[in-house]
Write a protein that holds these residues in place. Sequence first.
Motif, mmCIF file in Angstrom:
data_model
loop_
_atom_site.group_PDB
_atom_site.id
_atom_site.type_symbol
_atom_site.label_atom_id
_atom_site.label_comp_id
_atom_site.label_asym_id
_atom_site.label_seq_id
_atom_site.Cartn_x
_atom_site.Cartn_y
_atom_site.Cartn_z
ATOM 1 N N GLU A 72 -1.174 -5.024 3.779
ATOM 2 C CA GLU A 72 -0.420 -5.876 2.842
ATOM 3 C C GLU A 72 0.162 -7.014 3.681
ATOM 4 O O GLU A 72 1.052 -6.788 4.511
ATOM 5 N N THR B 240 -4.909 0.349 4.416
ATOM 6 C CA THR B 240 -4.680 -0.773 3.506
ATOM 7 C C THR B 240 -3.719 -1.728 4.195
ATOM 8 O O THR B 240 -2.717 -1.298 4.765
ATOM 9 N N ASP C 297 -9.485 -1.760 9.106
ATOM 10 C CA ASP C 297 -10.480 -1.544 8.026
ATOM 11 C C ASP C 297 -11.304 -0.295 8.286
ATOM 12 O O ASP C 297 -11.498 0.536 7.408
ATOM 13 N N GLU D 38 -2.330 8.061 2.230
ATOM 14 C CA GLU D 38 -2.689 6.648 2.154
ATOM 15 C C GLU D 38 -1.889 5.940 3.245
ATOM 16 O O GLU D 38 -0.653 5.976 3.236
ATOM 17 N N ARG E 249 2.147 8.649 0.895
ATOM 18 C CA ARG E 249 2.008 7.255 1.371
ATOM 19 C C ARG E 249 2.830 7.046 2.639
ATOM 20 O O ARG E 249 4.061 7.110 2.613
ATOM 21 N N VAL F 172 -0.704 2.589 4.990
ATOM 22 C CA VAL F 172 -0.545 1.185 4.590
ATOM 23 C C VAL F 172 0.159 0.440 5.722
ATOM 24 O O VAL F 172 1.146 0.935 6.277
#
Length: 415
Positions: free
Chosen positions: A222, A220, A215, A190, A153, A192
Amino acid sequence: MITTQRSLVVLGAGTAGTMVANKLRHKLPANDWRITVVDKNDIHDYQPGYLFLPFGMNTPQQVRKTKHTFIADGVELVLAEIDMVDPKERTVSLAGGRILVYDYLVIATGTSPRPDQTPGMLGPEWHRSVGEFYTFEGALALRDRLAAFTGGRLVVHITELPIKCPVAPLEFTFLADDYLRRRGLRAQTELVFVTPLDGAFTKPVASRELGNALDERGVTIETDFMIERVDQERKIIVSYDEREVAYDQLVTIPLNMGADFVGRSRLGDELNYVPVDKHTMRSTQYPEIFALGDASNIPTSKAGSVAHFSVEVFVENFLELAAGRPMTHSFDGHANCFVESGGGKALLLDFNYDTEPLTGTFPIPHLGPMHLLKESRANHFGKLAFRHIYWNALLPGRPLGLPPQMSMAGKVPAA
Ligand SMILES: Cc1cc2nc3c(=O)[nH]c(=O)nc-3n(C[C@H](O)[C@H](O)[C@H](O)COP(=O)(O)OP(=O)(O)OC[C@H]3O[C@@H](n4cnc5c(N)ncnc54)[C@H](O)[C@@H]3O)c2cc1C
């Protein structure tokens, strides 16, 4: 001997301070005006290059030079930490005891990342699993961390706005996506993007375009995340509303703050930014003090382009002031922001206090070669070329031929 020579003291020899001292030295007679610039060290970094260091797209030598080579003859460069301004006595105290007296003062001490302001951010993992690219040292440490990264991540995080170059965290995310793809690590990673805003960016039209770009890359997002602390042991960031975001590698943008002496001298707001008239950059408290570049509270991006355009306006006004005339020039908040989007492309945003980023071409109406709010290779090359323009034309104070005001020619509002 009675001297009639007046004194202009510029605090900070970064982007704005260097430009303003050089431009005014070329225009104000040396017999009438003494110009002094103060900075705590002799290192000048091309900060936009910090974005490229972690990805090996710039070398350390390309972004770092000495300050004194850019200061015009006839300007005194004093290397010392600024301790305090006494606006009533019109003096500046420097560490080591020297005191400078001014008739006019320009505060151009910028803004700096302050990881000490978030509990847990500094600690044994600082510049390791808790990385950043807003300093030279941080960007180099991150380059080594990314080279050793094998997936997991990767969390890009903004502590709070305003920050300098507010698009830089998005650019970092786009470049990281591209870098990981090229290294065959994107599927194992991932990505973020964590922001205190309710979208990708501050300006609604740009926020929509940049949010779409996140996107499309499978990032992702937040939103509304107000960080309370970093837990380095558990590798999480925690928000005030008790949300937790886990990371293997954090890339954070710490709180940005103006210089501490601004606060100590009672010249700043709660983040040590100097409140000024947004059109003249003149202190709202003291008419002989101005703040240029990131050091002021003007409601536009904290960016080198803003420093450049506002310095042009300030110089014209200062020449009028020095001649005893009213200042007639007004800064419109004009900002140009290149947004690297990966794959050798970039977008370009052009806006001011009153106008949202528009579509169209820049700098020549209908011709470009740069395209606004649209990804293109020309924009990317424009961003890369800017480093040379910065070192060779902008800092020495040479005219670039770009008007400081935002032009509406050839531009249309985004649909
Ligand atoms: C990662 C990153 C990417 C960026 N990308 C872009 C971009 O693409 N386009 C763009 O337009 N802008 C970009 N910027 C922003 C741009 O670099 C800054 O907005 C610009 O440098 C501001 O200039 P300044 O003169 O206000 O401050 P600075 O250039 O930061 O200069 C401040 C000076 O003050 C000195 N100083 C501070 N405190 C003291 C003290 N107490 N005593 C003595 N000296 C002191 C410092 O040493 C420094 O030399 C980026 C910034 C970063 C960090």
